[in-house]
Design an enzyme around this catalytic site. Structure first.
Site: not given
Ligand code: BES
Ligand code: MN
Ligand code: ZN
Length: 482
Positions: A264, A338
């Site tokens: 990220k 997931r």
């Molecule tokens: N933990 C994150 C989701 C999240 C994002 C929680 C912002 C709180 C605030 C999750 O693991 C994630 O990174 N999801 C990705 C999925 C994508 C790569 C398909 C997302 O939401 O960008």
């Molecule tokens: Mn994530």
């Protein structure tokens, strides 16, 4: 905050601060009540207090015999009333209590006490929360005695329930606010065990080795990039009949989510100590169960991992196998929630559940769908979804259903494996749920995405900045309604 509730006649208990909660459209009640407590009857009017939602007025009584302070709080219009207005009033009162170092106050008048008193008390506890464990100079921990007038004693069970729910939510907040250098999967498991022991709840915690031995390739896939070994935390509370099918709660417990090799950017990473917020609501149910002892069976399952990039981490395009044998092409290592939930859901089957509810900070996309007003909810069982909608309204931890149509499954089809772990940008919350559903089978199931609800950045009467504990009261009311 340390809140003690007692019942009594305030004059005898020595509190000289009285709390009055009023509806907006009821000036005669305001006049009559204030007069009874020695205030000039027109005083609210004189200061322009009308009882609007979120309105607050502090009054000093001119009574020469005894200094008296009145705190007036508004509930808004009667026909637009919801218990959350009382919860908000409680939050405002907690703010005043902190500012003025109030030690004791009496709830003198509150309309609709059957639904508002408990909510008010919740608001006081939730609004009085602070987290200063890691400050070298501690603020005073608020210690407040709330004297509830004798006439409200008959609501004491409801009030006690509210105390338990709010304190559980504060416990969840503590877990979520704790940074990842202090909350690791193993320290988390140790804390869960300590909590379970306190209430005589059985736990079973699985080590990294056991996770591998159970062939949880999806959970292990995420975990293996980190120096911190994973844990699978489980507890079972048996308040119901022996052999009665349990409700299984599953919570995402990513103690820190860097994204892994699909790293990220920093701005999206800073809040990722919160990525175990779903699991915190599951762990904190032990307090609810242990203190309120409902006659039901409940199992909690928390896969706890840290998602890190390293020489041992999953790589985009890797294919892994979950414990039920299904294969997953990992196109983005940041879609890790997931993956760990997949194995946790497979594991849930062992308990032959009546229903499975999972709760997770799963997708950033849920913020685009619903903003910060509600959690997204998706599932396979209308009755379960309806119940979670209703308790959402009751607790003001709202849930709103998104569809799970066949079309969405197209997005997670893989050429290489049984499925892939991302469905691209469209309907990100739904495709994540479609993925989870593949590990659920026929069991009634609901998934709650709290990614936009776990953290309060703005100002809110009973949510100080930081972790909200969102989902704790929701799940508690859900369990208690069984
Ligand atoms: N933990 C994150 C989701 C999240 C994002 C929680 C912002 C709180 C605030 C999750 O693991 C994630 O990174 N999801 C990705 C999925 C994508 C790569 C398909 C997302 O939401 O960008
Ligand atoms: Mn994530
Ligand atoms: Zn995550």
């Amino acid at each position: 905050m340390n809140l003690k509730t007692t019942y009594g006649i305030p004059k005898r208990t020595g509190a000289n601060i009285n709390i009055f909660v009023f509806f907006q459209d009821d000036p005669s009640t305001i006049r009559r009540t204030l007069k009874k407590y020695g205030f000039a009857p027109g005083v609210a009017d004189n200061y322009g207090f009308a009882g609007m939602k979120d309105e607050v007025l502090e009054l000093i009584s001119p009574d020469k015999k005894k200094d008296q302070c009145g705190i007036l709080l508004g509930l808004g219009r009667k026909e637009k009333y919801t218990p959350d207005n009382a919860r908000r009033a409680g939050g405002y009162f907690a703010g005043l209590a902190a500012k003025r170092l109030i030690k004791a106050a009496a709830v003198a008048a509150i309309p609709k006490p059957e639904s508002s008193l408990g909510a008010f008390v919740e608001g006081v506890i939730l609004g009085g929360y602070s987290f200063d464990k890691y400050k070298s100079k501690k603020r005073n921990i608020l210690s407040l005695r709330l004297i509830i007038e004798e006439k409200y004693r008959k609501f004491r069970k409801e009030i006690n329930k509210s105390v338990v729910l709010a304190e559980s939510a504060c416990f969840a907040r503590d877990l979520v606010n704790t940074p990842a250098n202090f909350l690791t999967p193993s320290s988390y498991a140790a804390q869960a065990r300590t909590l379970a022991r306190k209430y005589g709840i059985r736990t079973r915690i699985y080590s990294a080795r056991e996770i591998q031995a159970m062939k949880m390739g999806a959970l292990w896939g995420v975990a293996k990039g980190s120096e911190q070994p994973p844990r699978l935390i489980t507890y079972s509370y048996n308040g119901g009949k022996r052999g009665e099918a349990p409700i299984v709660l599953v919570g995402k417990g990513v103690t820190f989510d860097t994204g892994g090799i699909s790293l990220k950017p920093n701005a999206s990473m800073v809040d990722m100590k919160n990525d175990m917020a779903g699991s915190a609501t599951v762990i904190s149910q032990m307090i609810v169960l242990g203190r309120l002892k409902p006659k039901i069976n409940v199992v909690g399952i928390v896969p706890a991992v840290e998602n890190m990039p390293s020489g041992r981490a999953l790589k985009p395009s890797d294919i892994i196998t979950a414990s039920d044998g299904q294969t997953i092409e990992v196109l983005n290592t940041d879609a890790e929630g997931r993956l760990i939930l997949a194995d946790a859901l497979c594991f849930a089957h062992k308990f032959k559940p009546k229903a499975i509810v999972d709760i997770a900070t799963l997708t950033g996309a849920v913020m685009y769908a619903l903003g910060h007003a509600a959690a997204g909810i998706i599932g396979t069982d209308d009755k379960l979804l309806k119940k979670l909608y209703e308790v959402g309204q009751k607790t003001a931890e709202k849930t709103w259903q998104l569809p799970l149509w066949d079309e969405y499954y197209e997005q997670i089809k893989s050429n290489m494996a049984d499925m892939k772990n991302t469905g691209g940008r469209p309907a990100g919350t739904i495709t994540a749920s479609a993925f989870l559903s593949k590990f659920v089978g026929d069991i009634p199931w609901a998934h709650i995405d709290i990614a936009a609800m776990d953290n309060q950045e703005g100002s809110h009467p009973y949510q100080p900045k930081g972790a909200t504990g969102f989902g704790t009261r929701l799940l508690a009311e859900f369990l208690l309604s069984q």
